[in-house]
Write an enzyme that holds these catalytic residues in place. Structure first.
Site, PDB file in Angstrom:
ATOM      1  N   SER A 193       0.827  -1.215   0.000  1.00  0.00           N
ATOM      2  CA  SER A 193       0.000   0.000   0.000  1.00  0.00           C
ATOM      3  C   SER A 193       0.861   1.264   0.000  1.00  0.00           C
ATOM      4  O   SER A 193       0.646   2.175  -0.812  1.00  0.00           O
ATOM      5  CB  SER A 193      -0.964  -0.002   1.184  1.00  0.00           C
ATOM      6  OG  SER A 193      -0.302  -0.279   2.382  1.00  0.00           O
ATOM      7  N   HIS A 251      -2.231  -8.867   1.935  1.00  0.00           N
ATOM      8  CA  HIS A 251      -1.902  -7.594   2.610  1.00  0.00           C
ATOM      9  C   HIS A 251      -3.073  -7.234   3.528  1.00  0.00           C
ATOM     10  O   HIS A 251      -3.413  -8.003   4.424  1.00  0.00           O
ATOM     11  CB  HIS A 251      -1.622  -6.552   1.521  1.00  0.00           C
ATOM     12  CG  HIS A 251      -0.999  -5.274   1.996  1.00  0.00           C
ATOM     13  ND1 HIS A 251      -0.390  -5.124   3.205  1.00  0.00           N
ATOM     14  CD2 HIS A 251      -0.893  -4.055   1.384  1.00  0.00           C
ATOM     15  CE1 HIS A 251       0.065  -3.890   3.329  1.00  0.00           C
ATOM     16  NE2 HIS A 251      -0.238  -3.207   2.237  1.00  0.00           N
ATOM     17  N   HIS A 270       5.326 -12.668   7.836  1.00  0.00           N
ATOM     18  CA  HIS A 270       5.533 -11.290   7.389  1.00  0.00           C
ATOM     19  C   HIS A 270       6.744 -11.230   6.467  1.00  0.00           C
ATOM     20  O   HIS A 270       7.688 -11.999   6.631  1.00  0.00           O
ATOM     21  CB  HIS A 270       5.752 -10.338   8.584  1.00  0.00           C
ATOM     22  CG  HIS A 270       5.496  -8.917   8.231  1.00  0.00           C
ATOM     23  ND1 HIS A 270       6.459  -8.100   7.717  1.00  0.00           N
ATOM     24  CD2 HIS A 270       4.353  -8.179   8.261  1.00  0.00           C
ATOM     25  CE1 HIS A 270       5.929  -6.916   7.460  1.00  0.00           C
ATOM     26  NE2 HIS A 270       4.648  -6.938   7.785  1.00  0.00           N
ATOM     27  N   ARG A 301       2.146  -4.507  16.687  1.00  0.00           N
ATOM     28  CA  ARG A 301       0.758  -4.073  16.469  1.00  0.00           C
ATOM     29  C   ARG A 301      -0.200  -5.156  16.975  1.00  0.00           C
ATOM     30  O   ARG A 301      -1.304  -4.881  17.430  1.00  0.00           O
ATOM     31  CB  ARG A 301       0.521  -3.775  14.983  1.00  0.00           C
ATOM     32  CG  ARG A 301       1.446  -2.694  14.443  1.00  0.00           C
ATOM     33  CD  ARG A 301       1.364  -2.568  12.941  1.00  0.00           C
ATOM     34  NE  ARG A 301       1.748  -3.781  12.246  1.00  0.00           N
ATOM     35  CZ  ARG A 301       1.659  -3.965  10.932  1.00  0.00           C
ATOM     36  NH1 ARG A 301       1.171  -3.012  10.166  1.00  0.00           N
ATOM     37  NH2 ARG A 301       2.045  -5.098  10.371  1.00  0.00           N
ATOM     38  N   ASP A 311      -2.822  -8.518  11.676  1.00  0.00           N
ATOM     39  CA  ASP A 311      -4.161  -8.935  11.257  1.00  0.00           C
ATOM     40  C   ASP A 311      -4.717 -10.095  12.075  1.00  0.00           C
ATOM     41  O   ASP A 311      -5.912 -10.374  12.026  1.00  0.00           O
ATOM     42  CB  ASP A 311      -4.145  -9.298   9.768  1.00  0.00           C
ATOM     43  CG  ASP A 311      -3.837  -8.066   8.928  1.00  0.00           C
ATOM     44  OD1 ASP A 311      -4.455  -7.023   9.182  1.00  0.00           O
ATOM     45  OD2 ASP A 311      -2.968  -8.139   8.055  1.00  0.00           O
TER      46      ASP A 311
HETATM   47  N1  HAX Z   1       1.034 -19.756   6.389  1.00  0.00           N
HETATM   48  C1  HAX Z   1       1.510 -20.674   5.554  1.00  0.00           C
HETATM   49  N2  HAX Z   1       2.569 -20.476   4.755  1.00  0.00           N
HETATM   50  C2  HAX Z   1       3.200 -19.322   4.856  1.00  0.00           C
HETATM   51  C3  HAX Z   1       2.794 -18.312   5.740  1.00  0.00           C
HETATM   52  C4  HAX Z   1       1.644 -18.558   6.520  1.00  0.00           C
HETATM   53  N3  HAX Z   1       1.137 -17.650   7.347  1.00  0.00           N
HETATM   54  N4  HAX Z   1       3.612 -17.255   5.613  1.00  0.00           N
HETATM   55  C5  HAX Z   1       4.501 -17.573   4.660  1.00  0.00           C
HETATM   56  N5  HAX Z   1       4.246 -18.829   4.201  1.00  0.00           N
HETATM   57  C6  HAX Z   1       4.904 -19.523   3.099  1.00  0.00           C
HETATM   58  C7  HAX Z   1       4.781 -18.674   1.836  1.00  0.00           C
HETATM   59  O1  HAX Z   1       3.522 -18.860   1.205  1.00  0.00           O
HETATM   60  C8  HAX Z   1       5.943 -19.169   1.018  1.00  0.00           C
HETATM   61  O2  HAX Z   1       5.574 -20.415   0.460  1.00  0.00           O
HETATM   62  P1  HAX Z   1       6.032 -20.817  -1.040  1.00  0.00           P
HETATM   63  O3  HAX Z   1       7.504 -20.895  -0.970  1.00  0.00           O
HETATM   64  O4  HAX Z   1       5.345 -22.123  -1.260  1.00  0.00           O
HETATM   65  O5  HAX Z   1       5.567 -19.718  -1.938  1.00  0.00           O
HETATM   66  C9  HAX Z   1       7.003 -19.431   2.095  1.00  0.00           C
HETATM   67  O6  HAX Z   1       6.290 -19.579   3.339  1.00  0.00           O
HETATM   68  C10 HAX Z   1       7.999 -18.309   2.245  1.00  0.00           C
HETATM   69  O7  HAX Z   1       7.311 -17.091   2.442  1.00  0.00           O
HETATM   70  P2  HAX Z   1       7.965 -15.921   3.327  1.00  0.00           P
HETATM   71  O8  HAX Z   1       9.201 -15.471   2.641  1.00  0.00           O
HETATM   72  O9  HAX Z   1       8.043 -16.326   4.739  1.00  0.00           O
HETATM   73  O10 HAX Z   1       6.820 -14.798   3.260  1.00  0.00           O
HETATM   74  P3  HAX Z   1       6.579 -13.732   2.122  1.00  0.00           P
HETATM   75  O11 HAX Z   1       7.466 -12.564   2.394  1.00  0.00           O
HETATM   76  O12 HAX Z   1       6.638 -14.315   0.764  1.00  0.00           O
HETATM   77  O13 HAX Z   1       5.062 -13.358   2.395  1.00  0.00           O
HETATM   78  C11 HAX Z   1       3.167 -12.867   3.718  1.00  0.00           C
HETATM   79  C12 HAX Z   1       4.666 -12.613   3.525  1.00  0.00           C
HETATM   80  C13 HAX Z   1       2.683 -11.913   4.807  1.00  0.00           C
HETATM   81  C14 HAX Z   1       2.427 -12.539   2.421  1.00  0.00           C
HETATM   82  C15 HAX Z   1       2.952 -14.339   4.154  1.00  0.00           C
HETATM   83  O14 HAX Z   1       3.573 -14.558   5.399  1.00  0.00           O
HETATM   84  C16 HAX Z   1       1.487 -14.723   4.213  1.00  0.00           C
HETATM   85  O15 HAX Z   1       0.935 -15.102   3.187  1.00  0.00           O
HETATM   86  N6  HAX Z   1       0.855 -14.643   5.433  1.00  0.00           N
HETATM   87  C17 HAX Z   1      -0.560 -14.910   5.565  1.00  0.00           C
HETATM   88  C18 HAX Z   1      -1.373 -13.724   5.080  1.00  0.00           C
HETATM   89  C19 HAX Z   1      -1.236 -12.541   6.031  1.00  0.00           C
HETATM   90  O16 HAX Z   1      -1.353 -12.676   7.233  1.00  0.00           O
HETATM   91  N7  HAX Z   1      -0.990 -11.343   5.461  1.00  0.00           N
HETATM   92  C20 HAX Z   1      -0.906 -10.103   6.244  1.00  0.00           C
HETATM   93  C21 HAX Z   1       0.526  -9.623   6.433  1.00  0.00           C
HETATM   94  C22 HAX Z   1       0.581  -8.344   7.227  1.00  0.00           C
HETATM   95  C23 HAX Z   1       0.163  -7.224   6.368  1.00  0.00           C
HETATM   96  O17 HAX Z   1       0.820  -6.802   5.428  1.00  0.00           O
HETATM   97  N8  HAX Z   1      -0.999  -6.739   6.622  1.00  0.00           N
HETATM   98  O18 HAX Z   1      -1.484  -5.816   5.785  1.00  0.00           O
END
Ligand code: HAX
Length: 442
Positions: free
Chosen positions: A241, A271, A318, A327, A373
């Site tokens: 964002s 996000h 994250h 948070r 979240d």
């Molecule tokens: N559950 C399961 N698997 C997860 C995970 C979770 N909560 N978090 C990361 N992973 C997985 C990823 O999907 C990725 O898998 P692949 O290699 O198969 O693609 C692997 O672990 C490595 O990811 P990462 O490097 O740890 O995390 P990223 O930087 O790629 O992504 C995310 C960060 C926040 C998008 C991710 O942790 C996620 O999808 N979390 C769940 C959704 C969520 O809570 N989002 C809100 C984040 C906070 C925010 O920005 N709020 O606005």
């Protein structure tokens, strides 16, 4: 000029020579290297943006202008009888780096009230949406419709000096921030309580108090709103964002275009939409348990089922953080104080005890800890905002404070059009080739 704008101008004048000096004396100094994994992997961790509004340390979490969240909540002035600070005071802090006095905030609160009036056509735009539209789509369109009010755009057409861009951007930003909570509350009432209709603002109330009033919620929802807007305001510049807002504004699109775009980025489930996903996921668990508090084994089975079906655990992980999100902690403490017996909170609390170990065992997520979240929807639910599609609108209102503060400073420091370089896959393959050849020769 009002107090805040004068103080901001002083800060801008002090800051400008620092950027000039960095560019003139150190413009060619290398500060980072880039790997193939970073280029393919969403530019993770590449130091390529600059902001002084906030900094995210992976292990400590967010600091706004050098202050941790508990410090921000303790130091900013509060309305009488409130436990959470004025959101307007946060804007002062983000823009100037200084904790305002109560008098300074109160003068800003008056300024915000004077900018609150939302033109009739914005309500018409919102009303034109079908009632099953997502509130984030409505919010984005409502903000976009306000573009005709932009002082920056009308002044730009008349040829203003680049050094003054920040001033009309400040006017636009402050006007929009003052209106955003009213727009949010209008969307809420239209979608979920059409029988009650639109509530007009209460001129005696600050931004957070008035938002609660317009939502039809009693105390302590005013404090919930203040807390919510403050903790969501900024998370440095690289998240989707904030980065989208900065990118769009870098083409000198005005802040209405930029804020609408940042809202669209926030609306993704990885996000800002994660808070509604958390609630959906928790409700699934509650349904499965028929409302009973699950045993540790039940919880583990539910978490593994989610992972084994190829989904992420919403509210965990994250891109930058490597510990529990402060948070999350701020909201957890609020829950422990105000709603310890809430059934959903008990589920969230119980999950906190099992999810990190499971994510570690699965071995994929780099951060097994909860993010903001994982808690935020639970607080909203407790105070009767049970329509979880709406949660990201609340996030967007808060995030606008950080994004817009950044854009004002971008303009003040004359940051240019953003334009990273892309390359093809073949070029990437060629770039790594010499290493392979060397390896085969030895
Ligand atoms: N559950 C399961 N698997 C997860 C995970 C979770 N909560 N978090 C990361 N992973 C997985 C990823 O999907 C990725 O898998 P692949 O290699 O198969 O693609 C692997 O672990 C490595 O990811 P990462 O490097 O740890 O995390 P990223 O930087 O790629 O992504 C995310 C960060 C926040 C998008 C991710 O942790 C996620 O999808 N979390 C769940 C959704 C969520 O809570 N989002 C809100 C984040 C906070 C925010 O920005 N709020 O606005």
């Amino acid at each position: 000029m009002n107090n805040l704008k004068e103080k901001l101008y002083q800060k801008i004048q002090e800051h400008r020579p620092r950027i000039t000096q960095l560019l003139e004396e150190h413009g060619d100094t290398v500060i980072d290297n880039v790997t193939v994994a970073q280029v393919i992997g969403g530019m993770r961790g590449i130091k390529s943006l600059v902001t002084d509004i906030s900094y995210l340390d992976p292990f400590e979490g967010i600091r706004y202008r050098g202050f941790t969240l508990p410090e921000v909540l303790a130091k900013l002035p509060k309305p009488d009888r409130a436990n959470m600070p004025f959101v307007e005071g946060l804007y002062y802090l983000l823009l100037t780096g200084e904790i305002p006095t109560k008098e300074e905030v109160e003068s800003l609160v008056v300024d915000f009230k004077n900018r609150r009036v939302v033109p009739r056509y914005v309500w018409d735009v919102i009303d034109a949406f079908p009632s099953n539209s997502h509130p984030m789509a409505i919010l984005s369109a409502a903000v976009m419709s306000l573009e005709r009010e932009s002082h920056f755009s009308s002044n730009y057409k008349n040829g203003i000096n680049k050094m003054d861009y920040w001033s009309t951007t400040y006017e636009d930003a402050t006007n929009l921030l003052a209106k955003m909570p009213l727009i949010g509350a209008y969307i809420y009432n239209k979608l979920y309580h059409p029988e009650k209709g639109h509530r007009y603002p209460d001129p005696s109330l600050d931004l957070g108090g008035n938002f609660a009033y317009m939502m039809g919620k009693d105390s302590p929802y005013d404090d919930v709103s203040r807390m919510y807007f403050i903790i969501h305001a900024d998370h440095e510049s690289g998240n989707v964002s904030a980065h989208t807002g900065h990118l769009v504004a870098s083409s000198l699109s005005d802040i209405y275009y930029a804020t609408s775009a940042m809202i669209n980025g926030l609306a993704g489930p990885l996000h800002g939409l994660a808070n509604q996903e958390v609630l959906r996921w928790l409700q699934g668990l509650m349904e499965q348990m028929k409302g009973e508090i699950p045993s540790e084994e039940d919880l583990k089975a539910y978490v593994w089922d989610t992972l084994n079906s190829g989904q992420v655990i919403p509210g965990y992980g994250h891109a930058v953080l490597r510990k529990t999100d402060p948070r999350y902690t701020v909201q957890r403490e609020f829950c422990l104080k105000n709603m310890p017996e809430d059934p959903l909170f008990k589920y969230v609390d119980a999950l906190y005890k099992v999810v990190p170990d499971i994510l570690r065992e699965q071995g994929k997520a780099k951060n097994p800890w909860p993010n903001v979240d994982a808690q935020s929807g639970v607080v909203q639910w407790h105070y009767g905002v049970t329509q979880y599609d709406f949660y990201t609108v609340l996030f967007a209102i808060g995030r606008s404070f950080g994004v817009l503060s950044n854009i004002i400073w971008d303009r003040a420091l004359g940051y240019p059009l953003e334009r990273p370089k892309s390359i093809t896959t073949e070029m990437l393959e060629k770039m790594v080739e010499p290493k392979n050849e060397l390896a085969s020769m030895t």
